[in-house]
Design a protein around this motif. Structure first.
Motif, PDB file in Angstrom:
ATOM      1  N   CYS A   1       0.826  -1.219   0.000  1.00 57.30           N
ATOM      2  CA  CYS A   1       0.000   0.000   0.000  1.00 57.30           C
ATOM      3  C   CYS A   1       0.857   1.264   0.000  1.00 57.30           C
ATOM      4  O   CYS A   1       0.418   2.318  -0.463  1.00 57.30           O
ATOM      5  CB  CYS A   1      -0.963  -0.001   1.191  1.00 57.30           C
ATOM      6  N   LYS A   2       2.081   1.152   0.512  1.00 59.88           N
ATOM      7  CA  LYS A   2       2.986   2.323   0.505  1.00 59.88           C
ATOM      8  C   LYS A   2       3.250   2.805  -0.916  1.00 59.88           C
ATOM      9  O   LYS A   2       3.539   3.979  -1.146  1.00 59.88           O
ATOM     10  CB  LYS A   2       4.322   1.960   1.167  1.00 59.88           C
ATOM     11  N   SER A   3       3.132   1.889  -1.878  1.00 59.01           N
ATOM     12  CA  SER A   3       3.404   2.293  -3.263  1.00 59.01           C
ATOM     13  C   SER A   3       2.369   3.308  -3.762  1.00 59.01           C
ATOM     14  O   SER A   3       2.549   3.911  -4.824  1.00 59.01           O
ATOM     15  CB  SER A   3       3.460   1.073  -4.184  1.00 59.01           C
ATOM     16  N   ALA A   4       1.296   3.523  -2.991  1.00 57.92           N
ATOM     17  CA  ALA A   4       0.306   4.546  -3.381  1.00 57.92           C
ATOM     18  C   ALA A   4       0.931   5.943  -3.393  1.00 57.92           C
ATOM     19  O   ALA A   4       0.434   6.851  -4.051  1.00 57.92           O
ATOM     20  CB  ALA A   4      -0.888   4.519  -2.427  1.00 57.92           C
ATOM     21  N   ALA A   5       2.024   6.109  -2.649  1.00 56.10           N
ATOM     22  CA  ALA A   5       2.660   7.435  -2.585  1.00 56.10           C
ATOM     23  C   ALA A   5       3.596   7.680  -3.781  1.00 56.10           C
ATOM     24  O   ALA A   5       3.997   8.824  -4.028  1.00 56.10           O
ATOM     25  CB  ALA A   5       3.449   7.556  -1.287  1.00 56.10           C
ATOM     26  N   ALA A   6       3.926   6.612  -4.504  1.00 56.05           N
ATOM     27  CA  ALA A   6       4.906   6.760  -5.595  1.00 56.05           C
ATOM     28  C   ALA A   6       4.398   7.722  -6.663  1.00 56.05           C
ATOM     29  O   ALA A   6       3.246   7.647  -7.081  1.00 56.05           O
ATOM     30  CB  ALA A   6       5.184   5.390  -6.211  1.00 56.05           C
ATOM     31  N   GLY A   7       5.252   8.597  -7.083  1.00 50.18           N
ATOM     32  CA  GLY A   7       4.906   9.523  -8.177  1.00 50.18           C
ATOM     33  C   GLY A   7       4.134  10.750  -7.731  1.00 50.18           C
ATOM     34  O   GLY A   7       3.816  11.615  -8.555  1.00 50.18           O
TER      35      GLY A   7
ATOM     36  N   VAL B   1       0.240  12.775   0.964  1.00 51.37           N
ATOM     37  CA  VAL B   1       1.091  11.679   0.482  1.00 51.37           C
ATOM     38  C   VAL B   1       1.228  10.616   1.576  1.00 51.37           C
ATOM     39  O   VAL B   1       1.306   9.422   1.297  1.00 51.37           O
ATOM     40  CB  VAL B   1       2.485  12.218   0.045  1.00 51.37           C
ATOM     41  N   LYS B   2       1.236  11.073   2.836  1.00 48.81           N
ATOM     42  CA  LYS B   2       1.336  10.117   3.951  1.00 48.81           C
ATOM     43  C   LYS B   2      -0.003   9.430   4.205  1.00 48.81           C
ATOM     44  O   LYS B   2      -0.049   8.269   4.604  1.00 48.81           O
ATOM     45  CB  LYS B   2       1.762  10.861   5.222  1.00 48.81           C
ATOM     46  N   LEU B   3      -1.092  10.167   3.995  1.00 50.34           N
ATOM     47  CA  LEU B   3      -2.415   9.604   4.314  1.00 50.34           C
ATOM     48  C   LEU B   3      -2.909   8.596   3.272  1.00 50.34           C
ATOM     49  O   LEU B   3      -3.641   7.667   3.600  1.00 50.34           O
ATOM     50  CB  LEU B   3      -3.450  10.730   4.436  1.00 50.34           C
ATOM     51  N   LEU B   4      -2.506   8.801   2.020  1.00 52.74           N
ATOM     52  CA  LEU B   4      -3.085   7.960   0.966  1.00 52.74           C
ATOM     53  C   LEU B   4      -2.813   6.461   1.158  1.00 52.74           C
ATOM     54  O   LEU B   4      -3.741   5.650   1.057  1.00 52.74           O
ATOM     55  CB  LEU B   4      -2.619   8.452  -0.412  1.00 52.74           C
ATOM     56  N   PRO B   5      -1.562   6.048   1.474  1.00 48.88           N
ATOM     57  CA  PRO B   5      -1.345   4.605   1.689  1.00 48.88           C
ATOM     58  C   PRO B   5      -2.202   4.055   2.838  1.00 48.88           C
ATOM     59  O   PRO B   5      -2.626   2.896   2.805  1.00 48.88           O
ATOM     60  CB  PRO B   5       0.150   4.524   2.043  1.00 48.88           C
ATOM     61  N   VAL B   6      -2.481   4.899   3.826  1.00 48.87           N
ATOM     62  CA  VAL B   6      -3.320   4.466   4.953  1.00 48.87           C
ATOM     63  C   VAL B   6      -4.747   4.207   4.461  1.00 48.87           C
ATOM     64  O   VAL B   6      -5.364   3.173   4.778  1.00 48.87           O
ATOM     65  CB  VAL B   6      -3.326   5.551   6.072  1.00 48.87           C
ATOM     66  N   ALA B   7      -5.261   5.144   3.657  1.00 49.05           N
ATOM     67  CA  ALA B   7      -6.628   4.972   3.125  1.00 49.05           C
ATOM     68  C   ALA B   7      -6.702   3.728   2.241  1.00 49.05           C
ATOM     69  O   ALA B   7      -7.668   2.956   2.315  1.00 49.05           O
ATOM     70  CB  ALA B   7      -7.040   6.214   2.344  1.00 49.05           C
ATOM     71  N   VAL B   8      -5.663   3.513   1.424  1.00 50.83           N
ATOM     72  CA  VAL B   8      -5.658   2.343   0.530  1.00 50.83           C
ATOM     73  C   VAL B   8      -5.663   1.064   1.367  1.00 50.83           C
ATOM     74  O   VAL B   8      -6.445   0.138   1.128  1.00 50.83           O
ATOM     75  CB  VAL B   8      -4.445   2.373  -0.437  1.00 50.83           C
TER      76      VAL B   8
END
Ligand SMILES: Cc1cc2nc3c(=O)[nH]c(=O)nc-3n(C[C@H](O)[C@H](O)[C@H](O)COP(=O)(O)OP(=O)(O)OC[C@H]3O[C@@H](n4cnc5c(N)ncnc54)[C@H](O)[C@@H]3O)c2cc1C
Length: 331
Positions: A291-297, A308-315
């Motif tokens: 899920c951390k890869s959600a921050a890539a790019g 950017v920090k919250l998105l992997p958590v939501a995913v």
């Protein structure tokens, strides 16, 4: 606010004829009116006719979710979507995407089609005083200005985020919007929106004069939606994620991931889908890593790196919901 007439359409076809009628300077569809009336009051639109479709149905039921295909009427309210037992079973992400959107009063009036076509909440766009790019002006004020709620993906030149909760959820269920008043009878949701570089004044590719009659999508029993907000009611998410999974036991064999509130369009995250393939949903470490890869790019602006920090958590929370697992942390 300018003076305008209200036309009660007898059918969606009827509505599309009025909207396409050249004798009006601007005729617009009104469903629940939640966003449209705001735009009128904000002085951002000045239609001479509003065509009311709120009570129209193209089928018998607001939601049919019993077979191989889910069908949602354009005028089905967010409250109906959130509370439908059939939808909660056939496609939980759809119900979850709107169950805490806005407020109960808004959910009772707001419709599915209106939610997809609501305009962005960017404060520069919404404020009559700022002649931003979206209104034909020379610049996106968010670049140098207040950009806490703006995009972390997409290359501009306008940095709005798409405000619909329903859109990413429908995206992961491979939805199609069905229309009248245009040459083509339908448009897959992945083609419903365009990025600002393809036209900064609008967000959707819906042909002029087209009216959405209903939406269809595939059932996705293993699907979930998770939004992180500043407050739990009367608010839009700061980040959101919708996920549809195929599972072999606890192992993800296929994942479709789409983020909301982070880009000018519902943002498909193929890299996360790839990273999730083969992951055991009970393996917290592997799941967090994927899920951390959600921050890539991501390309945050001056004030929104927190997204950017919250998105992997939501995913991750959307994946856990999709897999039917308990969330350890409730926000
Ligand atoms: C305080 C607050 C909080 C909110 N929080 C959220 C949130 O968390 N998540 C979220 O997703 N939304 C949120 N919203 C937005 C709200 O959900 C939308 O404004 C609403 O869904 C719009 O639906 P409507 O039926 O009222 O559309 P309208 O306002 O009637 O129409 C919106 C647009 O859609 C067009 N339209 C409507 N129906 C059709 C059709 N059948 N065919 C073609 N065009 C059509 C209209 O012409 C107009 O351009 C919030 C709103 C408020 C006020």
């Amino acid at each position: 606010m300018n003076r305008f007439a209200i036309a009660q359409a007898k059918s969606f076809e009827d509505a599309s004829k009025v909207v396409g009628d050249k004798k009006y300077s601007l005729a617009m569809i009104k469903a629940g009116g939640i966003d449209l009336i705001d735009l009128l009051k904000e002085g951002l639109i000045a239609p001479d006719v509003l065509v009311d479709v709120r009570r129209l149905r193209s089928g018998k039921e607001p939601i049919v979710a019993s077979g191989e295909e889910i069908r949602i009427e354009a005028t089905t309210t967010l409250a109906e979507i959130a509370s439908s037992p059939a939808l909660k079973s056939a496609c939980p992400a759809l119900a979850q995407s709107v169950e805490s959107a806005a407020s109960p009063a808004v959910r009772n009036a707001a419709t599915a089609a209106g939610n997809l076509l609501q305009r962005p909440r960017c404060w520069y766009f919404r404020n009559e005083q700022f002649n931003c790019l979206k209104k034909g002006g020379p610049t996106c004020f968010a670049v140098e200005g207040e950009n806490r709620y703006h995009a972390i993906f997409g290359d501009g030149p306008c940095h709005i985020v798409h405000p619909s909760n329903l859109a990413p959820a429908l995206f992961v269920c491979d939805a199609t919007v069905h229309i009248v008043g245009a040459e083509q009878p339908s448009l897959p949701i992945r083609y419903l929106y365009h990025t600002p570089d393809k036209g900064v004044r609008s967000e959707s590719n819906l042909p002029a004069g087209a009216v959405i009659t209903h939406i269809t999508c595939k059932p996705a029993k293993a699907s979930g939606f998770y939004a992180i907000k500043e407050k739990q009611s009367f608010d839009w998410p700061v980040v959101a994620a919708a996920v549809a999974l195929e599972l072999d036991g606890n192992t993800i064999t296929k994942a479709t991931v789409c983020a909301g509130a982070v880009a000018p369009i519902p943002w498909e995250m193929r890299n996360v889908s790839n990273a999730l393939r083969g992951v055991d949903v009970t393996n917290d470490e592997a799941l967090s890593k994927a899920c951390k890869s959600a921050a890539a790019g991501a390309k945050p602006m001056s004030d929104n790196a927190y997204k950017v920090k919250l998105l992997p958590v939501a995913v991750k929370r959307a994946v856990l919901l999709a897999a039917g697992r308990k969330l350890e942390v409730e926000s």
